[in-house]
Design a protein around this motif. Structure first.
Motif, PDB file in Angstrom:
ATOM      1  N   LEU A  20      -8.404  -5.562  -0.522  1.00  0.00           N
ATOM      2  CA  LEU A  20      -6.893  -5.335  -1.804  1.00  0.00           C
ATOM      3  C   LEU A  20      -5.900  -5.993  -1.119  1.00  0.00           C
ATOM      4  O   LEU A  20      -4.580  -6.317  -1.438  1.00  0.00           O
ATOM      5  CB  LEU A  20      -6.553  -3.731  -1.610  1.00  0.00           C
ATOM      6  N   LEU A  21      -5.137  -4.909   0.147  1.00  0.00           N
ATOM      7  CA  LEU A  21      -4.604  -5.660   1.371  1.00  0.00           C
ATOM      8  C   LEU A  21      -4.061  -7.329   0.694  1.00  0.00           C
ATOM      9  O   LEU A  21      -3.715  -7.499   1.022  1.00  0.00           O
ATOM     10  CB  LEU A  21      -4.487  -5.815   3.273  1.00  0.00           C
ATOM     11  N   ARG A  22      -5.278  -7.746   1.785  1.00  0.00           N
ATOM     12  CA  ARG A  22      -5.103  -9.753   1.649  1.00  0.00           C
ATOM     13  C   ARG A  22      -4.569 -10.745   0.288  1.00  0.00           C
ATOM     14  O   ARG A  22      -4.278 -11.444   0.085  1.00  0.00           O
ATOM     15  CB  ARG A  22      -6.380 -10.106   2.546  1.00  0.00           C
ATOM     16  N   ALA A  23      -5.391  -9.840  -1.187  1.00  0.00           N
ATOM     17  CA  ALA A  23      -5.385  -9.836  -2.267  1.00  0.00           C
ATOM     18  C   ALA A  23      -3.370 -10.078  -2.797  1.00  0.00           C
ATOM     19  O   ALA A  23      -2.960 -10.838  -3.905  1.00  0.00           O
ATOM     20  CB  ALA A  23      -5.849  -9.497  -2.645  1.00  0.00           C
ATOM     21  N   ASN A  24      -2.990  -9.212  -1.340  1.00  0.00           N
ATOM     22  CA  ASN A  24      -1.019  -9.071  -2.208  1.00  0.00           C
ATOM     23  C   ASN A  24      -0.775  -9.008  -0.916  1.00  0.00           C
ATOM     24  O   ASN A  24       0.737  -9.097  -0.906  1.00  0.00           O
ATOM     25  CB  ASN A  24      -1.374  -7.807  -2.459  1.00  0.00           C
ATOM     26  N   GLY A  25      -1.036 -10.086  -0.150  1.00  0.00           N
ATOM     27  CA  GLY A  25      -0.347 -10.544   1.416  1.00  0.00           C
ATOM     28  C   GLY A  25       0.031  -9.747   1.822  1.00  0.00           C
ATOM     29  O   GLY A  25       1.309  -9.650   2.888  1.00  0.00           O
ATOM     30  N   LEU A  26      -0.378  -8.237   1.946  1.00  0.00           N
ATOM     31  CA  LEU A  26      -0.163  -7.011   3.140  1.00  0.00           C
ATOM     32  C   LEU A  26      -0.782  -7.259   3.996  1.00  0.00           C
ATOM     33  O   LEU A  26      -2.020  -7.199   3.828  1.00  0.00           O
ATOM     34  CB  LEU A  26      -0.253  -5.875   1.895  1.00  0.00           C
ATOM     35  N   ARG A  27       0.181  -6.727   5.245  1.00  0.00           N
ATOM     36  CA  ARG A  27      -0.315  -6.799   6.534  1.00  0.00           C
ATOM     37  C   ARG A  27       0.486  -5.608   7.507  1.00  0.00           C
ATOM     38  O   ARG A  27       0.178  -5.455   7.935  1.00  0.00           O
ATOM     39  CB  ARG A  27       0.302  -7.857   7.461  1.00  0.00           C
ATOM     40  N   GLY A  28       1.173  -4.435   6.658  1.00  0.00           N
ATOM     41  CA  GLY A  28       1.463  -3.848   7.178  1.00  0.00           C
ATOM     42  C   GLY A  28       1.495  -2.536   6.245  1.00  0.00           C
ATOM     43  O   GLY A  28       1.678  -2.729   4.583  1.00  0.00           O
TER      44      GLY A  28
END
Length: 179
Positions: A20-28
């Motif tokens: 989910l985080l990767r799909a939305n470009g989230l690292r934090g």
């Protein structure tokens, strides 16, 4: 998008995963405490939430707590998880989110705000331009101000689901007030 609309609604924080985080470009992740990670005013953490935090850490996801609560409430909780924190975050103002972003050294587009309240966590995260994830509160509070807010939040939650296909996302229990 309205500042009252989260980007995503999930049953609880443990539903957030690496994909989910990767799909939305989230690292934090900016995490709320009360009714998001633990019960209101509790220092105890459920085992599945502790395991989730460890899985996020193993995936190199940066995490920080931003709470409207006092230092003496937040510090021992954050310390038990080895997480940095911002107390008295003044949500929905963006002051606490800005402090957290500076500590994380990530662009706003790569940070998600995770919390159980629309009028603090979601509005503040949206005002800052961050991805917002509303989670179902672990336990509904008894105070009259919470009851009013939770009732008003149902308007925004219904709007969220009306605009999205329920088949693609899990639907948590609505914020109903126990009478």
């Amino acid at each position: 998008m309205s500042v009252f609309q989260p980007n995503l609604i999930l049953k609880d924080v443990t539903r957030i995963d690496r994909a989910l985080l990767r799909a939305n470009g989230l690292r934090g992740l900016i995490l709320d405490v009360d009714n998001t990670l633990t019960l209101h005013d509790s220092q105890m953490l459920r085992g599945d939430v502790r395991a989730w935090i460890e899985s996020m850490r193993a995936a190199d996801i940066q995490m920080i707590i931003v709470s409207n609560n006092y230092y003496d409430r937040v510090k021992p909780f954050a310390d038990s998880l080895s997480l940095d924190f911002v107390s008295m975050g003044m949500k929905p103002l963006t002051i606490g989110f800005t402090k957290a972003q500076k500590q994380m050294q990530l662009p706003v587009q790569e940070i998600a705000v995770v919390g159980d309240q629309i009028y603090t966590d979601i509005v503040g995260g949206n005002l800052k331009g961050m991805f917002t994830i509303l989670v179902q509160p672990m336990l509904l509070e008894n105070g009259w101000t919470f009851k009013i807010r939770r009732n008003l939040e149902t308007i925004h939650i219904r709007t969220y689901y009306r605009k999205r296909s329920p088949a693609r996302e899990e639907k948590p229990e609505p914020h109903s007030i126990r009478r």
